[in-house]
Design a protein around this motif. Structure first.
Motif: not given
Length: 212
Positions: A138-158
């Motif tokens: 919403a702030e416009g600071t997230l990369a276009a290719a990033a996906d919050p729903g997809r990437d959240a679990a990956t970040l927590v796993s890492a």
């Protein structure tokens, strides 16, 4: 009377957390907790009904730490990605320094040997990370290719993978350095304008100021 009962509950919980973390569930007895807490076995059974319920209470205290920590480390007006990174360092320090957090993590790992249902882990963390990534979008600071729903679990796993490795190699003494290395790897894929060094410097400076 109520205050004395609460003092007993806290003393028993802290003693149990220390022993469960140091020895594990199977190697800790009610007699050990009684000796460590300077409370009678009868008092322990009165408040917790047994070792299994006491173990669950420690795990519940572990989970109860997180909402307070999240609220404390989401700085109003700060960018969402900065809040996410700041929160990750606060959690890392809790896993390194807070015996209730460390005991809760060990007990959850030993859950199959404990005859009581444990609260589920990670779900709330994934939701929190997704919320912060969505805020960055919403702030416009997230990369276009990033996906919050997809990437959240990956970040927590890492994140928890880094904790597991750090615990095995150095008992989390170097967890902040290892976490910094993870963010240097990950942030270029999350930031619309990659600048991981600057973001990490701000967060680490903020963390240092809190300990002065």
């Amino acid at each position: 009377m109520h205050e004395r009962a609460e003092d007993t509950r806290r003393a028993v919980l802290q003693a149990a957390a220390h022993l469960f973390f140091e020895r594990g569930y199977a190697a800790t007895s009610i007699a050990d907790i009684s000796e460590r807490s300077a409370r009678t076995s009868g008092a322990i059974y009165f408040h917790y009904a047994g070792k299994e319920k006491l173990a669950r209470a420690v795990v519940e205290a572990h989970f109860a730490t997180w909402p307070v920590l999240i609220a404390r480390n989401e700085t109003a007006g700060a960018p969402a990605l900065e809040n996410l990174v700041r929160l990750s360092f606060a959690v890392a320090r809790a896993f390194r320094d807070d015996v209730l957090v460390r005991a809760g993590a060990r007990l959850w790992a030993e859950r199959r040997s404990i005859d009581v249902e444990m609260p589920p882990p990670f779900v709330d963390w994934i939701a929190t990370v997704e919320r912060l990534l969505t805020g960055a979008r919403a702030e416009g600071t997230l990369a276009a290719a990033a996906d919050p729903g997809r990437d959240a679990a990956t970040l927590v796993s890492a994140f928890f993978g880094v904790h597991t490795v750090s615990d095995a190699l150095d008992e989390r003494r170097l967890i902040e350095d290892r976490l910094t290395a993870l963010w240097h790897l990950v942030l270029p894929g999350l930031q619309a304008v990659p600048a991981p060094g600057a973001l990490l410097a701000r967060v680490r400076d903020d963390s240092a100021s809190l300990t002065r």
